[in-house]
Design a protein around this motif. Sequence first.
Motif, PDB file in Angstrom:
ATOM      1  N   GLN A   1       0.848  -1.199   0.000  1.00  0.00           N
ATOM      2  CA  GLN A   1       0.000   0.000   0.000  1.00  0.00           C
ATOM      3  C   GLN A   1       0.882   1.246   0.000  1.00  0.00           C
ATOM      4  OE1 GLN A   1      -3.646   0.621   0.469  1.00  0.00           O
ATOM      5  NE2 GLN A   1      -2.871   2.633  -0.066  1.00  0.00           N
ATOM      6  N   PRO A   2       0.793   2.086  -1.015  1.00  0.00           N
ATOM      7  CA  PRO A   2       1.619   3.300  -1.026  1.00  0.00           C
ATOM      8  C   PRO A   2       1.208   4.249   0.093  1.00  0.00           C
ATOM      9  CG  PRO A   2       0.033   3.340  -2.830  1.00  0.00           C
ATOM     10  CD  PRO A   2      -0.058   1.981  -2.220  1.00  0.00           C
ATOM     11  N   ILE A   3       2.200   4.776   0.819  1.00  0.00           N
ATOM     12  CA  ILE A   3       1.946   5.722   1.903  1.00  0.00           C
ATOM     13  C   ILE A   3       1.887   7.124   1.306  1.00  0.00           C
ATOM     14  CG2 ILE A   3       2.768   6.630   4.094  1.00  0.00           C
ATOM     15  CD1 ILE A   3       1.818   3.710   4.168  1.00  0.00           C
ATOM     16  N   LYS A   4       0.743   7.804   1.467  1.00  0.00           N
ATOM     17  CA  LYS A   4       0.528   9.085   0.805  1.00  0.00           C
ATOM     18  C   LYS A   4       0.607  10.278   1.744  1.00  0.00           C
ATOM     19  CE  LYS A   4      -2.325   7.003  -2.815  1.00  0.00           C
ATOM     20  NZ  LYS A   4      -3.631   7.016  -3.519  1.00  0.00           N
ATOM     21  N   ALA A   5       0.537  10.038   3.073  1.00  0.00           N
ATOM     22  CA  ALA A   5       0.569  11.163   4.014  1.00  0.00           C
ATOM     23  C   ALA A   5       0.969  10.655   5.393  1.00  0.00           C
ATOM     24  CB  ALA A   5      -0.789  11.859   4.080  1.00  0.00           C
ATOM     25  N   ASP A   6       1.404  11.580   6.245  1.00  0.00           N
ATOM     26  CA  ASP A   6       1.782  11.276   7.631  1.00  0.00           C
ATOM     27  C   ASP A   6       0.803  11.941   8.590  1.00  0.00           C
ATOM     28  OD1 ASP A   6       4.014   9.850   6.819  1.00  0.00           O
ATOM     29  OD2 ASP A   6       5.375  11.557   7.017  1.00  0.00           O
ATOM     30  N   VAL A   7       0.458  11.222   9.659  1.00  0.00           N
ATOM     31  CA  VAL A   7      -0.306  11.806  10.760  1.00  0.00           C
ATOM     32  C   VAL A   7       0.523  11.638  12.027  1.00  0.00           C
ATOM     33  CG1 VAL A   7      -2.426  11.758  12.124  1.00  0.00           C
ATOM     34  CG2 VAL A   7      -2.508  11.309   9.662  1.00  0.00           C
ATOM     35  N   LEU A   8       0.835  12.749  12.691  1.00  0.00           N
ATOM     36  CA  LEU A   8       1.712  12.743  13.859  1.00  0.00           C
ATOM     37  C   LEU A   8       0.914  13.049  15.117  1.00  0.00           C
ATOM     38  CD1 LEU A   8       4.639  14.866  12.358  1.00  0.00           C
ATOM     39  CD2 LEU A   8       4.270  12.407  12.167  1.00  0.00           C
ATOM     40  N   PHE A   9       1.120  12.243  16.158  1.00  0.00           N
ATOM     41  CA  PHE A   9       0.434  12.431  17.433  1.00  0.00           C
ATOM     42  C   PHE A   9       1.444  12.891  18.488  1.00  0.00           C
ATOM     43  CE2 PHE A   9      -2.484   9.884  15.072  1.00  0.00           C
ATOM     44  CZ  PHE A   9      -3.747  10.220  15.554  1.00  0.00           C
ATOM     45  N   ILE A  10       1.186  14.060  19.086  1.00  0.00           N
ATOM     46  CA  ILE A  10       2.084  14.656  20.085  1.00  0.00           C
ATOM     47  C   ILE A  10       1.311  14.793  21.400  1.00  0.00           C
ATOM     48  CG2 ILE A  10       3.744  16.500  20.509  1.00  0.00           C
ATOM     49  CD1 ILE A  10       4.136  15.251  17.775  1.00  0.00           C
ATOM     50  N   HIS A  11       1.714  14.069  22.435  1.00  0.00           N
ATOM     51  CA  HIS A  11       1.002  14.104  23.717  1.00  0.00           C
ATOM     52  C   HIS A  11       1.369  15.360  24.507  1.00  0.00           C
ATOM     53  CE1 HIS A  11       4.475  13.190  26.285  1.00  0.00           C
ATOM     54  NE2 HIS A  11       4.872  12.337  25.360  1.00  0.00           N
ATOM     55  N   GLY A  12       0.707  15.530  25.636  1.00  0.00           N
ATOM     56  CA  GLY A  12       0.915  16.715  26.462  1.00  0.00           C
ATOM     57  C   GLY A  12       1.583  16.411  27.779  1.00  0.00           C
ATOM     58  N   LEU A  13       1.372  17.294  28.748  1.00  0.00           N
ATOM     59  CA  LEU A  13       1.995  17.189  30.065  1.00  0.00           C
ATOM     60  C   LEU A  13       1.584  15.888  30.745  1.00  0.00           C
ATOM     61  CD1 LEU A  13       3.769  18.898  32.020  1.00  0.00           C
ATOM     62  CD2 LEU A  13       1.634  19.752  33.008  1.00  0.00           C
ATOM     63  N   MET A  14       2.576  15.129  31.221  1.00  0.00           N
ATOM     64  CA  MET A  14       2.378  13.844  31.887  1.00  0.00           C
ATOM     65  C   MET A  14       1.761  12.789  30.970  1.00  0.00           C
ATOM     66  SD  MET A  14       3.625  14.089  34.904  1.00  0.00           S
ATOM     67  CE  MET A  14       2.923  12.671  35.740  1.00  0.00           C
ATOM     68  N   GLY A  15       1.812  13.017  29.685  1.00  0.00           N
ATOM     69  CA  GLY A  15       1.272  12.038  28.746  1.00  0.00           C
ATOM     70  C   GLY A  15       2.333  11.074  28.264  1.00  0.00           C
ATOM     71  N   ALA A  16       1.978  10.268  27.265  1.00  0.00           N
ATOM     72  CA  ALA A  16       2.917   9.301  26.693  1.00  0.00           C
ATOM     73  C   ALA A  16       2.468   8.955  25.285  1.00  0.00           C
ATOM     74  CB  ALA A  16       2.995   8.045  27.562  1.00  0.00           C
ATOM     75  N   ALA A  17       3.354   8.307  24.544  1.00  0.00           N
ATOM     76  CA  ALA A  17       3.097   8.036  23.130  1.00  0.00           C
ATOM     77  C   ALA A  17       1.930   7.087  22.920  1.00  0.00           C
ATOM     78  CB  ALA A  17       4.353   7.455  22.485  1.00  0.00           C
ATOM     79  N   PHE A  18       1.607   6.265  23.918  1.00  0.00           N
ATOM     80  CA  PHE A  18       0.556   5.267  23.749  1.00  0.00           C
ATOM     81  C   PHE A  18      -0.637   5.507  24.671  1.00  0.00           C
ATOM     82  CE2 PHE A  18       4.730   3.395  22.889  1.00  0.00           C
ATOM     83  CZ  PHE A  18       4.577   3.056  21.556  1.00  0.00           C
ATOM     84  N   LYS A  19      -0.367   5.745  25.954  1.00  0.00           N
ATOM     85  CA  LYS A  19      -1.479   5.829  26.902  1.00  0.00           C
ATOM     86  C   LYS A  19      -2.360   7.055  26.654  1.00  0.00           C
ATOM     87  CE  LYS A  19       0.592   8.500  30.695  1.00  0.00           C
ATOM     88  NZ  LYS A  19       0.845   8.539  32.141  1.00  0.00           N
ATOM     89  N   THR A  20      -1.801   8.141  26.131  1.00  0.00           N
ATOM     90  CA  THR A  20      -2.603   9.342  25.873  1.00  0.00           C
ATOM     91  C   THR A  20      -3.706   9.070  24.868  1.00  0.00           C
ATOM     92  OG1 THR A  20      -0.807  10.868  26.407  1.00  0.00           O
ATOM     93  CG2 THR A  20      -2.506  11.687  24.917  1.00  0.00           C
ATOM     94  N   TRP A  21      -3.447   8.177  23.918  1.00  0.00           N
ATOM     95  CA  TRP A  21      -4.366   7.971  22.799  1.00  0.00           C
ATOM     96  C   TRP A  21      -5.157   6.681  22.940  1.00  0.00           C
ATOM     97  CZ3 TRP A  21      -4.202  12.581  20.919  1.00  0.00           C
ATOM     98  CH2 TRP A  21      -3.009  13.296  20.946  1.00  0.00           C
ATOM     99  N   ARG A  22      -5.385   6.231  24.173  1.00  0.00           N
ATOM    100  CA  ARG A  22      -6.205   5.038  24.372  1.00  0.00           C
ATOM    101  C   ARG A  22      -7.688   5.426  24.369  1.00  0.00           C
ATOM    102  NH1 ARG A  22      -4.554   6.776  29.337  1.00  0.00           N
ATOM    103  NH2 ARG A  22      -6.071   6.718  31.038  1.00  0.00           N
ATOM    104  N   GLN A  23      -8.531   4.397  24.368  1.00  0.00           N
ATOM    105  CA  GLN A  23      -9.958   4.656  24.496  1.00  0.00           C
ATOM    106  C   GLN A  23     -10.258   5.210  25.881  1.00  0.00           C
ATOM    107  OE1 GLN A  23     -11.090   0.585  22.820  1.00  0.00           O
ATOM    108  NE2 GLN A  23     -12.988   1.749  22.608  1.00  0.00           N
ATOM    109  N   GLN A  24     -11.396   5.904  25.975  1.00  0.00           N
ATOM    110  CA  GLN A  24     -11.771   6.470  27.264  1.00  0.00           C
ATOM    111  C   GLN A  24     -12.123   5.356  28.242  1.00  0.00           C
ATOM    112  OE1 GLN A  24     -15.359   9.227  29.044  1.00  0.00           O
ATOM    113  NE2 GLN A  24     -14.596   9.690  26.994  1.00  0.00           N
ATOM    114  N   ASP A  25     -11.573   5.452  29.448  1.00  0.00           N
ATOM    115  CA  ASP A  25     -11.888   4.488  30.489  1.00  0.00           C
ATOM    116  C   ASP A  25     -12.346   5.251  31.725  1.00  0.00           C
ATOM    117  OD1 ASP A  25      -8.332   3.821  30.600  1.00  0.00           O
ATOM    118  OD2 ASP A  25      -9.425   5.597  31.232  1.00  0.00           O
ATOM    119  N   ASN A  26     -12.194   4.652  32.891  1.00  0.00           N
ATOM    120  CA  ASN A  26     -12.597   5.339  34.111  1.00  0.00           C
ATOM    121  C   ASN A  26     -11.745   6.580  34.312  1.00  0.00           C
ATOM    122  OD1 ASN A  26     -14.455   3.337  34.654  1.00  0.00           O
ATOM    123  ND2 ASN A  26     -12.954   2.079  35.737  1.00  0.00           N
TER     124      ASN A  26
END
Length: 654
Positions: free
Chosen positions: A390-415
């Motif tokens: 699959q040709p890659i046509k664009a980039d989407v970059l995710f930048i977390h905030g204060l006390m965040g992280a590359a993975f946990k910031t973008w998880r589904q909403q929980d408690n």
Amino acid sequence: MSLAAYCVICCRRMGTSTPPPKSSTYWRDIRNIIKLTGSLILGGSLFITYEVLALKKSLTLDTQVVEREKMKSYIYVHTVSLDKTENHGITYQARKELHKAVRKVLATSARIFRGPFADTFSTVDIEDHDCAVWLLLRKSRSDDRAARLQAVQEMSEARHWHDYQYRIIAQACDMRTLTGLARSEESDLRFFLHPPPLPSLKEDSSTEEELRHLLASLPQTDLDECIQCFTALALSESSQSLAAQKGGLWCFGGNGLPYAESFGEVPSATVEMFCLEALVKHSEIPTHCDKIEANGGLQLLQRLYQLHKDCPKVQRNIMRILGNMALNEHLHSTIVRSGWVSILAEAVKSQHVMEASHAARTLANLDRETVPDKYQDGVYLLHPLYRTSQPIKADVLFIHGLMGAAFKTWRQQDNDQDLTEKVSEDETKYTTCWPKSWLARDCPALRIISVEYDTSLSDWRARCPTERKSIAFRSNELLRKLRAAGVGDRPVIWVSHSMGGLLVKKMLLEASKKPEMSTIINNTRGIIFYSVPHHGSHLAEYSVNIRYLLFPSLEVKELSKDSPALKTLQDDFLEFAKDKNFQVLSFVETLPTYIGSMIKLHVVPLESADLGLGDLIPVDVNHLNICKPKTKDAFLYQRTLQFIRDALAKDLEN
């Protein structure tokens, strides 16, 4: 056939002719025997020579494989089929004889027309499935890059092979092919040999002590203050731990305070974490990577990885070190020979997004065949994890905030989680990563990257006490890493939460001042802000909870409403964004967030989240959940997806 007929005719002549005189008969028989024997020897020699040359032409083996396999403790044998229809009976022998006859016809035509043999005929005596294996191996070593890639793809898609055929590939393929197979989603794990046996530990030694010796062997001068801090802390704690183990007494003096926070942790594992964090910092320096490899670091890290299978934090730090070492191409062969590729091939298929992404980063750094970019520490691939057509046509970059992280910031909403709670320490609270699970499926032509950097609310809780990193410093650091990963070579969408949005603004302003970064500006299509405090936050104004906010970190100070740096950043970026006609979408929370156990705070109010450009959408969630959609059908995700598709509409169509 003609030779056999000639022999029969000679024998018949000898048996039916009238007996001549004795002397002439004797010499005539001798001449006939010489003719017959000479013909057999000459024909047999020519046939054997032809077969050897044909086999040599079709199969070119790496002799180093033999030397490597001398170190193995296992042997692969040809499995015998239990299917009676596949026995080697009359049909099989007839087929073999037919193949030989075809060879002779081809040999005769080659002599007549003086033409070379085709590859398909040069292996005609090999079973069909074995022929495919060896031809793919040969193709994987071709000088043509397209042929090599096709060979790896065909290997990874193989489903009908016997176990021994996968093992043939595993033993005979080169480093380039092995890495390609590890980065192929459909590859069978039988393509990868088990790592070689690890060297035995020295007498009266332990992994903890070996790790300390490895760290102590690295250069300790001319280092960044944070590297010096991590190294000194790790060496100090490991010394206390070893003394306690040998003397039976624990000492919490000096830098031993971290142990007092959690008496439930195993001391040796805690000390190993200190040493690994220090090694992560050292592995960012190329010359230190050489030292780590020369001092047996790859084998020691592999031992630790196997010992701590139930400790994801230890394994992730080991992967970070390995990913940093893989940035140095001259170490690739050593990493492959040490058996790490088989471990990475299994890890990248993990259902845990952090484990898979860390392994994908390391494999991408090893794969110079299809990946020109280099992923430095803190830059993680969420999609695609593997090689893809699959040709890659664009980039989407995710930048977390204060006390965040590359993975946990973008998880589904929980408690509802406390802002200061380290969710990443408890794997049971981690649900999933919606950019990887949902966005990658809805927009497969995107490369999705998540960025990670260390932040803290208070200097008391900073991982590096000497670290005072401003937004300006971090933006330059991240900008350099993202450019090394190829960001700017294709259209870009930025997605940010909280302080991450301020970093995005600063990065774009800095990139506009550097000619080598101009492609990032030219290819930026849009920006999404999740509760970004463009005009400051009340967070730094509270000091009720002494543990966190009595001595706020530099990041928190820069978020204060009266921060001159924040006002300058807002004014400069607003003018710049309008000039470049960036598309902007902003979300803002309407519910307060718990800070510690005492404070309930509206972290980013509506007026602060208003950039002055693009749409601003209030959402009935708190500051933590503003970037965590409840479901794939939730408004937060669907509006985000719509913005990305609209901003990249022309690019995705082309």
